[in-house]
Design a protein around this motif. Structure first.
Motif, PDB file in Angstrom:
ATOM      1  N   UNK A 402     -24.782  53.908   0.937  1.00 24.68           N
ATOM      2  CA  UNK A 402     -26.227  53.940   1.144  1.00 24.68           C
ATOM      3  C   UNK A 402     -26.694  55.328   1.555  1.00 24.68           C
ATOM      4  N   UNK A 403     -25.980  55.966   2.477  1.00 25.94           N
ATOM      5  CA  UNK A 403     -26.375  57.303   2.942  1.00 25.94           C
ATOM      6  C   UNK A 403     -26.236  58.333   1.834  1.00 25.94           C
ATOM      7  N   UNK A 404     -25.167  58.241   1.054  1.00 28.49           N
ATOM      8  CA  UNK A 404     -24.933  59.253   0.027  1.00 28.49           C
ATOM      9  C   UNK A 404     -25.904  59.109  -1.146  1.00 28.49           C
ATOM     10  N   UNK A 405     -26.327  57.886  -1.419  1.00 25.95           N
ATOM     11  CA  UNK A 405     -27.321  57.717  -2.464  1.00 25.95           C
ATOM     12  C   UNK A 405     -28.645  58.359  -2.067  1.00 25.95           C
ATOM     13  N   UNK A 406     -28.971  58.249  -0.805  1.00 25.69           N
ATOM     14  CA  UNK A 406     -30.216  58.872  -0.330  1.00 25.69           C
ATOM     15  C   UNK A 406     -30.132  60.393  -0.421  1.00 25.69           C
ATOM     16  N   UNK A 407     -28.972  60.944  -0.148  1.00 25.05           N
ATOM     17  CA  UNK A 407     -28.791  62.398  -0.175  1.00 25.05           C
ATOM     18  C   UNK A 407     -28.361  62.912  -1.540  1.00 25.05           C
ATOM     19  N   UNK A 408     -28.225  62.013  -2.507  1.00 26.14           N
ATOM     20  CA  UNK A 408     -27.801  62.398  -3.844  1.00 26.14           C
ATOM     21  C   UNK A 408     -26.476  63.172  -3.818  1.00 26.14           C
ATOM     22  N   UNK A 409     -25.595  62.664  -3.005  1.00 29.10           N
ATOM     23  CA  UNK A 409     -24.282  63.308  -2.882  1.00 29.10           C
ATOM     24  C   UNK A 409     -23.442  63.028  -4.137  1.00 29.10           C
ATOM     25  N   UNK A 410     -22.568  63.961  -4.407  1.00 26.53           N
ATOM     26  CA  UNK A 410     -21.654  63.786  -5.533  1.00 26.53           C
ATOM     27  C   UNK A 410     -20.371  63.078  -5.115  1.00 26.53           C
ATOM     28  N   UNK A 411     -19.879  63.447  -3.963  1.00 24.50           N
ATOM     29  CA  UNK A 411     -18.627  62.870  -3.484  1.00 24.50           C
ATOM     30  C   UNK A 411     -18.705  62.756  -1.973  1.00 24.50           C
ATOM     31  N   UNK A 412     -18.108  61.721  -1.426  1.00 27.01           N
ATOM     32  CA  UNK A 412     -18.081  61.566   0.024  1.00 27.01           C
ATOM     33  C   UNK A 412     -16.849  60.754   0.403  1.00 27.01           C
ATOM     34  N   UNK A 413     -16.442  60.931   1.654  1.00 26.19           N
ATOM     35  CA  UNK A 413     -15.281  60.203   2.178  1.00 26.19           C
ATOM     36  C   UNK A 413     -15.522  59.878   3.635  1.00 26.19           C
ATOM     37  N   UNK A 414     -14.964  58.752   4.066  1.00 22.11           N
ATOM     38  CA  UNK A 414     -15.058  58.346   5.465  1.00 22.11           C
ATOM     39  C   UNK A 414     -13.743  57.719   5.874  1.00 22.11           C
ATOM     40  N   UNK A 415     -13.251  58.098   7.075  1.00 23.33           N
ATOM     41  CA  UNK A 415     -11.988  57.572   7.589  1.00 23.33           C
ATOM     42  C   UNK A 415     -12.218  57.070   9.003  1.00 23.33           C
ATOM     43  N   UNK A 416     -11.728  55.848   9.265  1.00 18.94           N
ATOM     44  CA  UNK A 416     -11.715  55.295  10.617  1.00 18.94           C
ATOM     45  C   UNK A 416     -10.258  55.232  11.042  1.00 18.94           C
ATOM     46  N   UNK A 417      -9.922  55.926  12.147  1.00 21.94           N
ATOM     47  CA  UNK A 417      -8.534  56.098  12.553  1.00 21.94           C
ATOM     48  C   UNK A 417      -8.338  55.617  13.986  1.00 21.94           C
ATOM     49  N   UNK A 418      -7.216  54.919  14.191  1.00 17.98           N
ATOM     50  CA  UNK A 418      -6.792  54.591  15.554  1.00 17.98           C
ATOM     51  C   UNK A 418      -5.897  55.737  16.013  1.00 17.98           C
ATOM     52  N   UNK A 419      -6.348  56.618  16.903  1.00 17.77           N
ATOM     53  CA  UNK A 419      -5.574  57.813  17.243  1.00 17.77           C
ATOM     54  C   UNK A 419      -4.280  57.518  17.991  1.00 17.77           C
ATOM     55  N   UNK A 420      -4.203  56.381  18.625  1.00 18.52           N
ATOM     56  CA  UNK A 420      -3.004  56.074  19.406  1.00 18.52           C
ATOM     57  C   UNK A 420      -1.837  55.638  18.525  1.00 18.52           C
ATOM     58  N   UNK A 421      -2.143  54.874  17.485  1.00 18.74           N
ATOM     59  CA  UNK A 421      -1.080  54.377  16.595  1.00 18.74           C
ATOM     60  C   UNK A 421      -1.010  55.116  15.273  1.00 18.74           C
ATOM     61  N   UNK A 422      -2.086  55.845  14.933  1.00 20.67           N
ATOM     62  CA  UNK A 422      -2.136  56.514  13.635  1.00 20.67           C
ATOM     63  C   UNK A 422      -2.545  55.595  12.502  1.00 20.67           C
ATOM     64  N   UNK A 423      -2.899  54.336  12.809  1.00 20.12           N
ATOM     65  CA  UNK A 423      -3.288  53.400  11.763  1.00 20.12           C
ATOM     66  C   UNK A 423      -4.673  53.735  11.219  1.00 20.12           C
ATOM     67  N   UNK A 424      -4.772  53.735   9.893  1.00 20.69           N
ATOM     68  CA  UNK A 424      -6.056  53.933   9.232  1.00 20.69           C
ATOM     69  C   UNK A 424      -6.714  52.565   9.097  1.00 20.69           C
TER      70      UNK A 424
END
Length: 740
Positions: A402-424
């Motif tokens: 939704x955000x990238x469509x508003x900004x007319x982005x070509x490419x985007x990525x998002x990562x949610x990481x648990x820093x203690x275990x390293x799990x994505x």
């Protein structure tokens, strides 16, 4: 020498064997049985002993009834046969030799037998004195003294009959030959039955075996951390044809085309008779794979000769585009082509089975009941349990798109990481695609932006410079740095976007809040090229994380020996540094985890087809900075979301302390920078006890990290904290002093 009897004894003498007396006419003749004359007169066609005895009892039969009598006389030398009255010719009787007197003493040693009988039984012996006639006996007077008497002339020799072969020798030889023949036959039969049986049996069997029919192994599923299905195989059917049995290829293609969704021209090519590469006629051709069961039933109802269906599987992604860039997809043969499906294809695919069976010939080219059949059961593949949370993945993808469509982005990525275990916990890409029908989308849309896109991190790199300087003791949390509006390094001038007067003393939180290029370059000068490079490596930049995604990029760092004059200014502020979004997320995870870098990973465990699970190798870890330096860095980064006019105010979440950093960099394609910028924001929450790290990178025509990425971060982090029920921070962020 005793003259030989000229007439064999055929009279009717009644004298008993062994008698020494005779009377009458029989007194002058030998009456014993078995005399030499009788023996010589006996032939295979002569009289038997019983017949001879009968003739002796009845010497004058009324009529000679022996049919072989003339022949016997011929054998005896052609003498005339006796008259029919049974009387002998007087001339023959006169030629008989004189019989010994009746009172001849018996032969010693054989009681009851006279000498005449002995003579009749035994052949007469030759004596030296009567072996040859002497001169006196021939009327020539006595032979001269000292001179041997002349030999009498020899008469014509009687030719000896040929010596007959010994029947016993012939019998033994025939027996040996027969036994040898049976031995050879027996050995050959044993060889055929025991030694070469498999070769002969296989030689004939191979001509009757069907081509191997593949029994597909069920491909393992892919689950999220809560075992919700992200991708799995479902039962389906495959449609096949036996071109040898198809009666009307044109009609069959016309009827199957709308059901299978395959052009009629393509179907006809598979339905007509054709030879395989080995020269044999094809008896099996795939028409379609992964056909729905109800469609397969409709095909069966057509009752087309030579068309059949069998069990198959089809890969399905229930969420369609949910984590599609991460999971990937498979081909028609169920082989992984992209994403985790390709990276772990050997684990998911399993081992196909095979069925080979004996078939008839011609119109009976079907499986022979009770015939040879060999089935190798398929071994299903193992399943992957990811660290991904399906619900969180869905929300992160939705917010990012939704955000990238508003900004007319070509490419985007998002990562949610648990820093203690390293799990994505979530890894989203924009744009995405439908994994159920991937070939309809552009290949670029199917890439995982978090691991395959290489970017200039920009100002998010400044947090690493601050953390390294704190760890080295070059600065302290309350230190200040004198800055101006710009600074030159080499042939390049680096200016701040937030205007300050020359000689302004600014605190570390102020430098971070306003993303000062000049202040960061000065702190980088304290570290020097070598220490900057070392800390970059320790934070995991410039090398693959090993998260498990196929095609992950490594990025590139600039070694100190390659630094130019301008590199002293560009490297500290995140330029001339090639990284992936995931690498930067893991680096911030080290700051959130009290300075311990933990290798990010996507695979939680592997479960085989029997339900046995095996954990993956433990992630790599290393201490990058101390816990105190990490805590000080987090506090400094809180200024980005709290100080007035800071670059990351749009990332703040009410009730939670947020530490983060904005960035604006460039995307690198084929070693060159693109014209558009890459806006980024990486933050952690709660800042006083970080639980999650979220990184957002967006390749947009324009816009900074604070304007493009920070708002998306705020929505993602807010949902994450609510989803995992993280309580609000128990304290407020400190009140930062910017200038001194």
């Amino acid at each position: 020498m005793t003259p030989r009897s000229t007439e064999p004894r055929r009279d009717g003498s009644t004298s008993r064997r062994g008698s020494s007396r005779a009377t009458g006419e029989d007194a002058g003749r030998s009456t014993g049985l078995g005399g030499i004359a009788d023996a010589r007169a006996y032939t295979p066609r002569g009289r038997t002993v019983r017949e001879a005895a009968e003739l002796r009892r009845n010497p004058r039969p009324a009529r000679d009834t022996d049919p072989f009598r003339p022949a016997l006389h011929v054998l005896d030398g052609g003498e005339p046969a006796p008259s029919r009255s049974g009387r002998r010719d007087p001339r023959q009787r006169a030629a008989q030799p004189a019989r010994p007197p009746a009172d001849e003493p018996r032969v010693s040693g054989r009681p009851g037998r006279s000498r005449d009988n002995a003579a009749s039984v035994l052949p007469p012996r030759r004596r030296p004195d009567d072996a040859r006639p002497t001169a006196a006996s021939r009327g020539r007077g006595p032979a001269p003294a000292g001179r041997k008497p002349p030999r009498p002339p020899r008469g014509p020799r009687t030719p000896r009959p040929p010596r007959l072969a010994d029947p016993r020798r012939r019998l033994r030889l025939a027996t040996l030959l027969t036994l040898a023949l049976f031995a050879v036959i027996g050995i050959r039969l044993i060889a055929l039955q025991l030694v070469t049986t498999p070769a002969y049996a296989d030689g004939g069997l191979q001509d009757r075996l069907s081509p191997p029919v593949v029994l597909p192994a069920a491909r393992g599923s892919i689950y999220d951390r809560n075992e919700a299905v992200l991708a799995h195989s479902v039962e389906a059917r495959y449609v096949y044809a036996d071109p040898e049995s198809v009666k009307d290829p044109g009609r069959a293609a016309t009827l199957l085309s709308p059901l299978l969704g395959i052009p009629r021209s393509d179907l006809i090519k598979r339905l007509v008779k054709q030879k395989r590469p080995d020269g044999r006629w094809s008896q099996f051709e795939f028409l379609a794979r992964g056909v729905d069961i109800d469609v397969a039933h409709k095909i069966l109802e057509l009752e087309l000769p030579g068309i059949g269906i069998d069990r198959d599987e089809r890969r399905e992604a229930p969420g369609h585009d949910l984590a599609a860039n991460l999971i990937g997809f498979v081909g028609q043969d169920m082989n992984g082509l992209e994403g985790l499906e390709a990276r772990y294809d050997d684990v998911l695919r399993g081992i196909n089975g095979e069925k080979v069976f004996e078939i008839g010939q011609g119109d009976l080219a079907t499986e022979i009941p009770g015939g040879y059949s060999r089935v190798t059961e398929p071994k299903p593949g193992s399943s992957l349990v990811l660290t991904i949370d399906r619900d969180l993945q869905y929300e992160v993808q939705r917010i990012l798109s939704q955000a990238m469509k508003q900004r007319k982005a070509k490419t985007a990525a998002a990562i949610v990481l648990d820093p203690r275990s390293g799990e994505v916990l979530a890894q989203a890409s924009y744009p995405t695609y439908d994994a159920a029908d991937p070939l309809k989308f552009d290949p670029v849309d199917r890439e995982d932006a978090a691991t395959s896109y290489v970017v200039d991190p920009g100002s998010v790199h400044k947090a690493l410079i601050f953390a390294a300087a704190l760890e080295e003791g070059l600065i302290k949390p309350d230190s200040t740095v004198t800055i101006g509006p710009a600074i030159r390094k080499g042939d390049t001038v680096f200016a701040d976007t937030h205007h300050v007067d020359p000689g302004t003393r600014m605190t570390l939180p102020g430098l971070m809040a306003y993303s000062s290029n000049v202040g960061t370059i000065k702190i980088g000068a304290l570290l020097g090229p070598q220490r900057i490079y070392d800390y970059q490596r320790r934070f995991g930049l410039g090398e693959r994380t090993g998260v498990g995604v196929l095609g992950e990029a490594s990025g590139r760092l600039l070694p100190p020996k390659e630094w130019s004059g301008s590199a002293y200014g560009s490297v500290p502020i995140g330029h001339s540094v090639d990284v992936t979004p995931l690498q930067m997320a893991a680096a911030f995870g080290a700051i959130a985890n009290d300075g311990v870098w933990v290798q990010p990973h996507l695979i939680k465990e592997i479960v085989d087809h029997n339900g046995r699970s095996s954990s993956t190798p433990a992630p790599k870890t290393r201490q990058v900075i101390s816990a105190s330096s990490a805590a000080a860095t987090r506090t400094i980064m809180e200024a980005v979301t709290t100080v007035p006019n800071a670059t990351g105010l749009s990332a703040a979440i009410e009730g939670y302390r947020i530490a983060g950093k904005t960035g604006t960099g460039k995307r690198i394609v084929n070693g060159r920078y693109t014209s558009e910028e890459v806006a980024s924001f990486i933050g952690m929450a709660p800042a006083d006890n970080p639980r999650y790290v979220i990184a957002v990178f967006a390749h947009t025509p324009n816009g900074t990290g604070g304007a493009v990425a920070a708002p998306a971060f705020r929505e993602m982090m807010a949902y994450t904290l609510r989803h995992y029920r993280v309580p609000p921070s128990g304290s407020k962020a400190p009140a930062f002093v910017v200038h001194r």
